[in-house]
Scaffold this active site. Sequence first.
Site, PDB file in Angstrom:
ATOM      1  CB  CYS A 116      -1.087   0.129   1.168  1.00  0.00           C
ATOM      2  SG  CYS A 116      -1.811  -1.426   1.290  1.00  0.00           S
ATOM      3  CG  HIS A 256      -3.270   3.187   1.869  1.00  0.00           C
ATOM      4  ND1 HIS A 256      -3.526   2.778   0.488  1.00  0.00           N
ATOM      5  CD2 HIS A 256      -3.372   2.262   2.798  1.00  0.00           C
ATOM      6  CE1 HIS A 256      -3.829   1.574   0.794  1.00  0.00           C
ATOM      7  NE2 HIS A 256      -3.782   1.040   2.005  1.00  0.00           N
ATOM      8  CG  ASN A 286      -6.862  -1.130   0.560  1.00  0.00           C
ATOM      9  OD1 ASN A 286      -5.827  -0.689  -0.315  1.00  0.00           O
ATOM     10  ND2 ASN A 286      -6.201  -1.548   1.768  1.00  0.00           N
TER      11      ASN A 286
HETATM   12  O1  UT7 Z   1      -3.901  -1.540   3.440  1.00  0.00           O
HETATM   13  C1  UT7 Z   1      -3.168  -2.420   3.760  1.00  0.00           C
HETATM   14  C2  UT7 Z   1      -3.317  -2.339   5.503  1.00  0.00           C
HETATM   15  N1  UT7 Z   1      -4.199  -2.675   6.086  1.00  0.00           N
HETATM   16  C3  UT7 Z   1      -5.108  -2.067   6.770  1.00  0.00           C
HETATM   17  O2  UT7 Z   1      -4.826  -1.010   7.163  1.00  0.00           O
HETATM   18  C4  UT7 Z   1      -6.344  -2.889   7.680  1.00  0.00           C
HETATM   19  C5  UT7 Z   1      -6.075  -2.649   8.857  1.00  0.00           C
HETATM   20  N2  UT7 Z   1      -7.356  -3.545   9.628  1.00  0.00           N
HETATM   21  C6  UT7 Z   1      -8.585  -3.163   9.687  1.00  0.00           C
HETATM   22  O3  UT7 Z   1      -9.059  -2.174   8.690  1.00  0.00           O
HETATM   23  C7  UT7 Z   1      -9.776  -3.714  10.405  1.00  0.00           C
HETATM   24  O4  UT7 Z   1      -8.891  -4.580  11.345  1.00  0.00           O
HETATM   25  C8  UT7 Z   1     -10.624  -4.800   9.415  1.00  0.00           C
HETATM   26  C9  UT7 Z   1     -11.740  -3.979   8.722  1.00  0.00           C
HETATM   27  C10 UT7 Z   1      -9.830  -5.650   8.696  1.00  0.00           C
HETATM   28  C11 UT7 Z   1     -11.673  -5.702  10.529  1.00  0.00           C
HETATM   29  O5  UT7 Z   1     -12.170  -4.599  11.613  1.00  0.00           O
HETATM   30  P1  UT7 Z   1     -12.120  -4.861  12.839  1.00  0.00           P
HETATM   31  O6  UT7 Z   1     -12.830  -3.570  13.637  1.00  0.00           O
HETATM   32  O7  UT7 Z   1     -10.650  -5.025  13.339  1.00  0.00           O
HETATM   33  O8  UT7 Z   1     -12.725  -6.143  13.083  1.00  0.00           O
HETATM   34  P2  UT7 Z   1     -12.301  -7.488  13.970  1.00  0.00           P
HETATM   35  O9  UT7 Z   1     -11.321  -8.200  12.869  1.00  0.00           O
HETATM   36  O10 UT7 Z   1     -11.880  -7.374  15.058  1.00  0.00           O
HETATM   37  O11 UT7 Z   1     -13.637  -8.404  13.910  1.00  0.00           O
HETATM   38  C12 UT7 Z   1     -14.676  -8.038  14.868  1.00  0.00           C
HETATM   39  C13 UT7 Z   1     -15.985  -9.178  14.716  1.00  0.00           C
HETATM   40  C14 UT7 Z   1     -15.447 -10.386  14.827  1.00  0.00           C
HETATM   41  O12 UT7 Z   1     -16.585 -11.092  15.444  1.00  0.00           O
HETATM   42  P3  UT7 Z   1     -16.309 -11.493  16.849  1.00  0.00           P
HETATM   43  O13 UT7 Z   1     -15.213 -12.525  16.994  1.00  0.00           O
HETATM   44  O14 UT7 Z   1     -16.505 -10.289  17.762  1.00  0.00           O
HETATM   45  O15 UT7 Z   1     -17.691 -12.422  17.205  1.00  0.00           O
HETATM   46  C15 UT7 Z   1     -15.293 -10.885  13.352  1.00  0.00           C
HETATM   47  O16 UT7 Z   1     -15.302 -12.153  13.244  1.00  0.00           O
HETATM   48  O17 UT7 Z   1     -16.464  -8.889  13.327  1.00  0.00           O
HETATM   49  C16 UT7 Z   1     -16.427 -10.148  12.726  1.00  0.00           C
HETATM   50  N3  UT7 Z   1     -16.241  -9.792  11.023  1.00  0.00           N
HETATM   51  C17 UT7 Z   1     -17.146  -9.651  10.343  1.00  0.00           C
HETATM   52  N4  UT7 Z   1     -18.241  -9.316  10.630  1.00  0.00           N
HETATM   53  C18 UT7 Z   1     -19.217  -9.169   9.457  1.00  0.00           C
HETATM   54  C19 UT7 Z   1     -14.728  -9.916  10.493  1.00  0.00           C
HETATM   55  N5  UT7 Z   1     -15.191  -9.657   9.341  1.00  0.00           N
HETATM   56  C20 UT7 Z   1     -16.401  -9.320   9.091  1.00  0.00           C
HETATM   57  C21 UT7 Z   1     -17.306  -9.168   8.109  1.00  0.00           C
HETATM   58  N6  UT7 Z   1     -18.608  -9.017   8.330  1.00  0.00           N
HETATM   59  N7  UT7 Z   1     -16.914  -8.538   6.701  1.00  0.00           N
END
Ligand code: UT7
Length: 333
Positions: A116, A256, A286
């Site tokens: 990125c 980004h 992204n």
């Molecule tokens: O560009 C390159 C660099 N990348 C980044 O900068 C990305 C950085 N990370 C992020 O943007 C975020 O971590 C994500 C958008 C990838 C995920 O968001 P989050 O707020 O960190 O969610 P999480 O992974 O902590 O998941 C929270 C909950 C989980 O459920 P439980 O364990 O709380 O029951 C996940 O299983 O959300 C669930 N979950 C989803 N639910 C609905 C994960 N993905 C999804 C989804 N739809 N697509």
Amino acid sequence: MKKNTAAITGVQGYVPDYILTNQELETMVDTNDEWITSRTGIKERRILKAEGKATSDMAAEAVRGLLEKTNTNADEIDLIICATSTPDMMVASTACIVGDKVGAKNAFGYDLMAACSGFLYALSTGSKFIETGTYKKIIIIGVDMMSSIIDYTDRSTCIIFGDGAGAVMLEPDTEGYGVQDAILKSDGSGREYLHIKAGGSLSPSTHKTVDAREHYVFQDGQPVFKAAVKNMADVSAEIMERNCLTSDDVSWLVPHQANKRIINATAKRMGLGEERVMLNIQKYGNTTAGTIPLCLWDYENQLNKGDNIILAAFGGGFTWGSIYLKWAYNSKK
Ligand code: UT7
């Protein structure tokens, strides 16, 4: 003799026609529009679906438009640097393929892979060739066809990424416009949280790696999120401080587009209101190396000569960085 700076003298983008909406993703994986919108800010992303088309085709579209817009003949181009993590093929480089497709027969070209942050690394590298007087016309491309490396059964990644390309023309300026400063960083220990396991020399492609779905992006979102928030904000604040810029001096932040929450944290740290932050994550998601030039393309009409602009990125590697530039032209509005 006046010192050369490297100025962006034109920008052009390209995104494919197909729109993958949150609603369509709801039919593919266990997710919903509300979750995606509130956690990332994304509503839709573009996907390249045309048979036989690849990363170089999106880049070539952007470059053709750029040449036309800047009244440049393809044979005037000295160098093409293509930032991408999704090259058409392992060998030859996408920059060479783009050069061939647009008829840039006097240019040499190479790819640069910094995920990125690729566009920032490429812009900084290209600007050195201009500042030293080595070359006069350089095209810097940021492009990725993320759909080629995304697992559309993995809801943690497939909702984030999209396809797109952006390209800028870099030329010498003697009035001081263009790239002023760059801070670029990397920390390879971050690869644990964001990588593609197979297909490289560590784990070449086999039936086993394909069956294990190891050719897709793996991301452990939370540690990447934490590192992104801290590092993108830190490096943006650092470049402001180093160049004695207050928040009043900064016309635009071009972040980004990985997650709206990361963008907000960076803007807050810089003391910028959202009216000075470029944002198109809602419509493109992204696009990895494509996000920053696609933002410049979308906002080009709002930019004025002399605007102080901070570009900032964080991504796989880990890689991150910030570039301070003075915009070099008034767009035809
Ligand atoms: O560009 C390159 C660099 N990348 C980044 O900068 C990305 C950085 N990370 C992020 O943007 C975020 O971590 C994500 C958008 C990838 C995920 O968001 P989050 O707020 O960190 O969610 P999480 O992974 O902590 O998941 C929270 C909950 C989980 O459920 P439980 O364990 O709380 O029951 C996940 O299983 O959300 C669930 N979950 C989803 N639910 C609905 C994960 N993905 C999804 C989804 N739809 N697509």
